[in-house]
Design a protein around this motif. Structure first.
Motif, short mmCIF file in Angstrom:
data_model
loop_
_atom_site.label_atom_id
_atom_site.label_comp_id
_atom_site.label_asym_id
_atom_site.label_seq_id
_atom_site.Cartn_x
_atom_site.Cartn_y
_atom_site.Cartn_z
N UNK A 39 0.82 -1.21 0.00
CA UNK A 39 0.00 0.00 0.00
C UNK A 39 0.86 1.26 0.00
N UNK A 40 1.89 1.29 0.84
CA UNK A 40 2.71 2.50 0.93
C UNK A 40 3.54 2.71 -0.33
N UNK A 41 4.07 1.63 -0.92
CA UNK A 41 4.85 1.77 -2.15
C UNK A 41 3.96 2.30 -3.27
N UNK A 42 2.73 1.79 -3.35
CA UNK A 42 1.79 2.27 -4.36
C UNK A 42 1.49 3.75 -4.15
N UNK A 43 1.22 4.14 -2.91
CA UNK A 43 0.94 5.55 -2.61
C UNK A 43 2.16 6.43 -2.87
N UNK A 44 3.34 5.90 -2.55
CA UNK A 44 4.58 6.65 -2.77
C UNK A 44 4.76 7.01 -4.24
N UNK A 45 4.59 6.02 -5.11
CA UNK A 45 4.75 6.28 -6.54
C UNK A 45 3.66 7.21 -7.07
N UNK A 46 2.45 7.05 -6.55
CA UNK A 46 1.37 7.93 -6.99
C UNK A 46 1.64 9.36 -6.55
N UNK A 47 2.20 9.53 -5.35
CA UNK A 47 2.53 10.87 -4.85
C UNK A 47 3.67 11.51 -5.63
N UNK A 48 4.57 10.68 -6.16
CA UNK A 48 5.74 11.21 -6.88
C UNK A 48 5.41 11.65 -8.31
N UNK A 49 4.24 11.27 -8.81
CA UNK A 49 3.89 11.55 -10.20
C UNK A 49 3.85 13.05 -10.47
N UNK A 50 3.25 13.82 -9.57
CA UNK A 50 3.10 15.26 -9.79
C UNK A 50 4.45 15.94 -9.98
N UNK A 51 5.35 15.73 -9.04
CA UNK A 51 6.68 16.35 -9.15
C UNK A 51 7.44 15.80 -10.35
N UNK A 52 7.26 14.52 -10.66
CA UNK A 52 7.93 13.91 -11.82
C UNK A 52 7.51 14.58 -13.12
N UNK A 224 -3.54 -2.49 -7.90
CA UNK A 224 -3.17 -2.44 -9.31
C UNK A 224 -2.28 -1.24 -9.59
N UNK A 225 -1.87 -1.07 -10.85
CA UNK A 225 -1.01 0.05 -11.22
C UNK A 225 -1.82 1.36 -11.17
N UNK A 226 -1.35 2.36 -10.44
CA UNK A 226 -2.04 3.65 -10.43
C UNK A 226 -2.05 4.25 -11.84
N UNK A 227 -3.19 4.73 -12.29
CA UNK A 227 -3.29 5.31 -13.63
C UNK A 227 -2.34 6.50 -13.80
N UNK A 229 0.56 6.88 -12.62
CA UNK A 229 1.90 6.32 -12.84
C UNK A 229 2.04 5.81 -14.27
N UNK A 230 0.96 5.22 -14.80
CA UNK A 230 0.98 4.76 -16.18
C UNK A 230 1.16 5.93 -17.15
N UNK A 231 0.43 7.02 -16.88
CA UNK A 231 0.55 8.23 -17.72
C UNK A 231 1.97 8.77 -17.65
N UNK A 232 2.54 8.82 -16.44
CA UNK A 232 3.91 9.29 -16.28
C UNK A 232 4.88 8.43 -17.07
N UNK A 233 4.68 7.12 -17.05
CA UNK A 233 5.56 6.20 -17.78
C UNK A 233 5.57 6.50 -19.27
N UNK A 234 4.40 6.84 -19.80
CA UNK A 234 4.30 7.18 -21.23
C UNK A 234 5.11 8.43 -21.54
N UNK A 235 4.94 9.47 -20.71
CA UNK A 235 5.68 10.72 -20.95
C UNK A 235 7.17 10.55 -20.70
N UNK A 236 7.52 9.72 -19.74
CA UNK A 236 8.94 9.43 -19.50
C UNK A 236 9.57 8.79 -20.73
#
Length: 380
Positions: A39-52, A224-227, A229-236
């Motif tokens: 749960x925390x790893x999922x939330x961590x990556x979702x929280x990092x999307x904005x700054x990323x 599941x994969x946070x959406x 994060x998926x969007x960020x992966x595409x732009x990355x």
């Protein structure tokens, strides 16, 4: 001896990832294992999307030797606009997003035009933009919070993909990693460039794929994969390709490395600068849409100091404020480092003022390491 040099270079390339893993291990012990729960790893990556998102645009500006202090205000303004269109005007969500992205490009063009064609230092232009965009946001919203957003925005900001899609994604990305790495090695050998020994190349591929599978399993163990994060992966992937594999990307590095030499070689510096600021504005608009979607509302405080986090992510990720050095992937890793520090210290109940102090010290240390490394190279 040659092989040893290549291995050292490769380790330096991934030093920030090693530092990130070290941070996770430390927080895992200090939080009694809570940090590394699914749960925390999922939330961590979702929280990092904005700054990323912001760091992806910012790192290109920094590589060129410029800076953008208006990104946070741009996030707030674009987030306010998409909320007004969705909540107050009842506009179709897709059209609202399209108009907001166009606005981001226009505001980026504003910053880029003054910097490239007006010959005003980017620091001053974007400092002015910081004040202008925030003022416009307060004016058009009347200082009120606008929400809640429609269902599509909720899905975009807080949704998750199914386990099946996550597995399909892992397979496709895993195959892409193998193909890209082997093709890159073959191309380098074709032009007699230095490469890692084959056994280390294979090891790198195996480790990359193993990490990918591990994270997918962790995400699936939660929801599941946070959406986002998926969007960020595409732009990355898109901007990594642009900066590493296109003429436009090589021009960005050339201008940041030596603008006079770039000009003499025929590069249209003004046009490239304008385009980079427009792309930065686009990524800020995407960040604004994501932040508004995640919060399900827009406010005049949205995006405050976000530009500082974006700049810090780029620097921690290896970008040089002097220009010419930096990677999109490094900036995203830097954003994850920042999010990890916030997340881990919050789990430890560290007071906010200490969190700011620690992040500030880490930023200074990252810049010092960059300067120290350059000075050491010069002396050698």
């Amino acid at each position: 001896m040659a092989d040893t040099k290549k291995i050292k270079f490769d380790l330096r390339t991934y030093m920030m990832i090693i530092a990130l893993v070290s941070i996770w291990i430390i927080f895992s012990f200090t939080t009694g294992g809570d940090f590394l729960t699914a749960r925390n790893i999922s939330n961590l990556f979702r929280q990092s999307v904005f700054t990323s998102m912001l760091a992806i645009g910012m790192v290109m500006v920094i590589i060129m030797g410029h800076i953008d202090l208006s990104v946070g205000s741009l996030v707030g303004l674009t987030g306010g606009v998409v909320a007004i269109l969705d909540v107050w005007q009842g506009m179709n969500p897709i059209m609202s997003i399209g108009i907001t992205l166009l606005l981001g490009l226009i505001l980026g063009l504003w910053n880029g035009w003054w910097t490239a064609y007006g010959n005003v230092p980017s620091f001053i232009v974007t400092l002015g933009g910081l004040l202008i965009f925030r003022g416009v946001l307060v004016g058009i919203t009347g200082g009120t919070t606008i929400g809640p957003m429609s269902d599509l925005f909720y899905y975009f900001g807080k949704g998750y993909l199914s386990d099946t899609i996550g597995i399909i994604f892992a397979v496709l990305v895993g195959l892409a990693i193998i193909i890209i790495q082997l093709k890159s090695r073959r191309d380098k050998l074709k032009y007699d460039f230095e490469v890692l020994p084959l056994k280390f190349e294979i090891l790198k591929i195996v480790v990359s794929v193993a990490l990918l599978v591990t994270f997918i399993l962790i995400f699936n163990a939660y929801r599941g994969i946070p959406i986002p994060l998926m969007v960020l992966t595409v732009f990355l992937a898109i901007f990594t390709f642009i900066t590493n594999k296109t003429t436009f990307g090589r021009y960005i590095y050339a201008i940041g490395g030596n603008s006079d030499a770039a000009k003499l070689s025929g590069i249209d510096i003004k046009k490239i600068t304008l385009t980079v600021f427009m792309l930065n504005g686009l990524m800020a608009a995407i960040g604004g849409i994501f932040l508004t979607s995640r919060l399900s509302a827009a406010s005049v405080a949205a995006g405050n100091s976000a530009e500082l986090d974006a700049i810090a992510s780029c620097v921690i990720g290896g970008a040089s404020l002097a220009g010419g050095i930096g990677k999109v992937g490094g900036a995203v890793v830097g954003a994850i480092v920042m999010a990890s520090l916030d997340n881990g210290m919050s789990l430890m109940n560290v007071e906010n003022f200490w969190q700011s102090i620690i992040k500030g010290l880490i930023l200074i240390l990252a810049v010092w390491v960059d300067i120290y490394t350059k000075n050491k190279k010069s002396a050698a």
